[in-house]
Design a protein around this motif. Sequence first.
Motif, PDB file in Angstrom:
ATOM      1  N   ARG A   1       0.847  -1.193   0.000  1.00 59.40           N
ATOM      2  CA  ARG A   1       0.000   0.000   0.000  1.00 59.40           C
ATOM      3  C   ARG A   1       0.881   1.241   0.000  1.00 59.40           C
ATOM      4  O   ARG A   1       2.074   1.186   0.266  1.00 59.40           O
ATOM      5  N   GLY A   2       0.268   2.362  -0.344  1.00 55.26           N
ATOM      6  CA  GLY A   2       0.976   3.626  -0.343  1.00 55.26           C
ATOM      7  C   GLY A   2       1.491   4.011  -1.722  1.00 55.26           C
ATOM      8  O   GLY A   2       1.241   3.345  -2.726  1.00 55.26           O
ATOM      9  N   ARG A   3       2.253   5.105  -1.769  1.00 58.38           N
ATOM     10  CA  ARG A   3       2.787   5.609  -3.038  1.00 58.38           C
ATOM     11  C   ARG A   3       4.099   4.906  -3.371  1.00 58.38           C
ATOM     12  O   ARG A   3       4.968   4.752  -2.521  1.00 58.38           O
ATOM     13  N   LEU A   4       4.230   4.469  -4.634  1.00 60.52           N
ATOM     14  CA  LEU A   4       5.444   3.830  -5.125  1.00 60.52           C
ATOM     15  C   LEU A   4       6.050   4.733  -6.197  1.00 60.52           C
ATOM     16  O   LEU A   4       5.447   4.937  -7.246  1.00 60.52           O
ATOM     17  N   ARG A   5       7.246   5.264  -5.937  1.00 62.76           N
ATOM     18  CA  ARG A   5       7.924   6.140  -6.894  1.00 62.76           C
ATOM     19  C   ARG A   5       8.954   5.329  -7.670  1.00 62.76           C
ATOM     20  O   ARG A   5       9.825   4.684  -7.083  1.00 62.76           O
ATOM     21  N   VAL A   6       8.851   5.364  -9.000  1.00 62.46           N
ATOM     22  CA  VAL A   6       9.694   4.562  -9.878  1.00 62.46           C
ATOM     23  C   VAL A   6      10.434   5.478 -10.849  1.00 62.46           C
ATOM     24  O   VAL A   6       9.817   6.331 -11.505  1.00 62.46           O
ATOM     25  N   ALA A   7      11.751   5.304 -10.953  1.00 59.75           N
ATOM     26  CA  ALA A   7      12.540   5.985 -11.980  1.00 59.75           C
ATOM     27  C   ALA A   7      12.836   4.978 -13.076  1.00 59.75           C
ATOM     28  O   ALA A   7      13.301   3.871 -12.807  1.00 59.75           O
ATOM     29  N   SER A   8      12.565   5.347 -14.325  1.00 61.51           N
ATOM     30  CA  SER A   8      12.675   4.400 -15.429  1.00 61.51           C
ATOM     31  C   SER A   8      13.246   5.087 -16.660  1.00 61.51           C
ATOM     32  O   SER A   8      12.949   6.262 -16.907  1.00 61.51           O
ATOM     33  N   PRO A   9      14.069   4.388 -17.466  1.00 63.54           N
ATOM     34  CA  PRO A   9      14.597   4.992 -18.697  1.00 63.54           C
ATOM     35  C   PRO A   9      13.479   5.496 -19.608  1.00 63.54           C
ATOM     36  O   PRO A   9      12.374   4.940 -19.619  1.00 63.54           O
ATOM     37  N   VAL A  10      13.772   6.537 -20.362  1.00 62.60           N
ATOM     38  CA  VAL A  10      12.740   7.195 -21.163  1.00 62.60           C
ATOM     39  C   VAL A  10      12.097   6.236 -22.158  1.00 62.60           C
ATOM     40  O   VAL A  10      10.858   6.146 -22.249  1.00 62.60           O
TER      41      VAL A  10
ATOM     42  N   GLN B   1      14.198  10.335  -3.157  1.00 58.41           N
ATOM     43  CA  GLN B   1      13.056   9.612  -2.576  1.00 58.41           C
ATOM     44  C   GLN B   1      12.313   8.749  -3.603  1.00 58.41           C
ATOM     45  O   GLN B   1      11.086   8.772  -3.683  1.00 58.41           O
ATOM     46  N   PHE B   2      13.085   7.988  -4.378  1.00 59.88           N
ATOM     47  CA  PHE B   2      12.495   6.964  -5.236  1.00 59.88           C
ATOM     48  C   PHE B   2      12.522   5.630  -4.499  1.00 59.88           C
ATOM     49  O   PHE B   2      13.470   5.328  -3.764  1.00 59.88           O
ATOM     50  N   ASP B   3      11.503   4.824  -4.713  1.00 55.75           N
ATOM     51  CA  ASP B   3      11.462   3.502  -4.096  1.00 55.75           C
ATOM     52  C   ASP B   3      12.256   2.493  -4.914  1.00 55.75           C
ATOM     53  O   ASP B   3      12.968   1.660  -4.347  1.00 55.75           O
ATOM     54  N   VAL B   4      12.118   2.557  -6.237  1.00 56.68           N
ATOM     55  CA  VAL B   4      12.838   1.626  -7.110  1.00 56.68           C
ATOM     56  C   VAL B   4      13.308   2.372  -8.353  1.00 56.68           C
ATOM     57  O   VAL B   4      12.783   3.434  -8.710  1.00 56.68           O
ATOM     58  N   SER B   5      14.303   1.785  -9.011  1.00 54.74           N
ATOM     59  CA  SER B   5      14.805   2.339 -10.262  1.00 54.74           C
ATOM     60  C   SER B   5      14.994   1.206 -11.256  1.00 54.74           C
ATOM     61  O   SER B   5      15.494   0.135 -10.896  1.00 54.74           O
ATOM     62  N   ILE B   6      14.576   1.426 -12.482  1.00 49.80           N
ATOM     63  CA  ILE B   6      14.821   0.477 -13.561  1.00 49.80           C
ATOM     64  C   ILE B   6      16.033   0.988 -14.334  1.00 49.80           C
ATOM     65  O   ILE B   6      16.036   2.138 -14.788  1.00 49.80           O
TER      66      ILE B   6
END
Length: 291
Positions: free
Chosen positions: A90-99, A137-142
């Motif tokens: 639950r909650g907000r999931l912040r994801v950084a991902s290549p364009v 404050q990202f949770d995960v990064s691709i």
Amino acid sequence: MDLNALADFVLVATNGGLGKASRASGRSKATLSRRIADLEDEVGVRLIERSARGLKLTEAGEALMARTEGPMHEVAEAMTAAREGLSTPRGRLRVASPVLFSQLAMGRISAEFCAAYPEVTIEVAAEDRMVDLVEEQFDVSIRINPSPDSSLVGRCFAKDRLVVVAAPSVPMPSPGEVRQVPGIVFSNFQPTNWDLDEGRLVLEPIPKLRLSSFLMIRDAAVAGAGAALIPQSIAWSQLTRGELVQWGTVTGAEVELWVLHTSRRLPSPKVRAFVEFMCNRYPGVSLVLGQ
């Protein structure tokens, strides 16, 4: 060290003052001020400068904030997970991902993940730069072919290959000596040969078009402008429909996509669920993005 005092320091610093921290937490300003004073006495240095304009972190305060803000959030998440059950993302999931991956896949992935976990909301940032998961404050990064990093852990969820493709109207050179071909290349392309299938065919691309994205390069290849070196994943549909012909695979250029999170972070239910979701979405580890 009094962890409650440390938590109150982070609360005040995050909110930018005693008043906002008091309203956000429901605690009195006097209590918060006393806790910070006690913490300053314990560490032996002033952490916050007090003036008519408000509060400002000292250099020592900024250093303490940088080292403790992340861990304090992790403890709070761990306590929340323990209270609410470890199995409920639950909650907000912040994801950084290549364009490119964001444009071609993250819309559907986000929708499917939220459908599977309705108590999670997703925020995706399409970023080709190397984001700092803790500071931003990202949770995960691709990431694509990530360098070893002791601060991050994760799993490879898909693999891709670089291939040379062209429209059927463009004649494929026969194997032999290095063959020149009209090339569709990136804007910053430097002269280099394309070694296909371990030397079966070696091409010298002569730039005819210089473009700034793989999608433009692919579409120009479909239009018959020349040969292009692109990820196989974005050409599947065009290859299947016969709009493109694959001339070969670039030797030693396998591409791996990883989903990463911080190693010092206690993986929250939403992070664990997203990692598993990504790995299960590509069970054969073969990436297909082209539409």
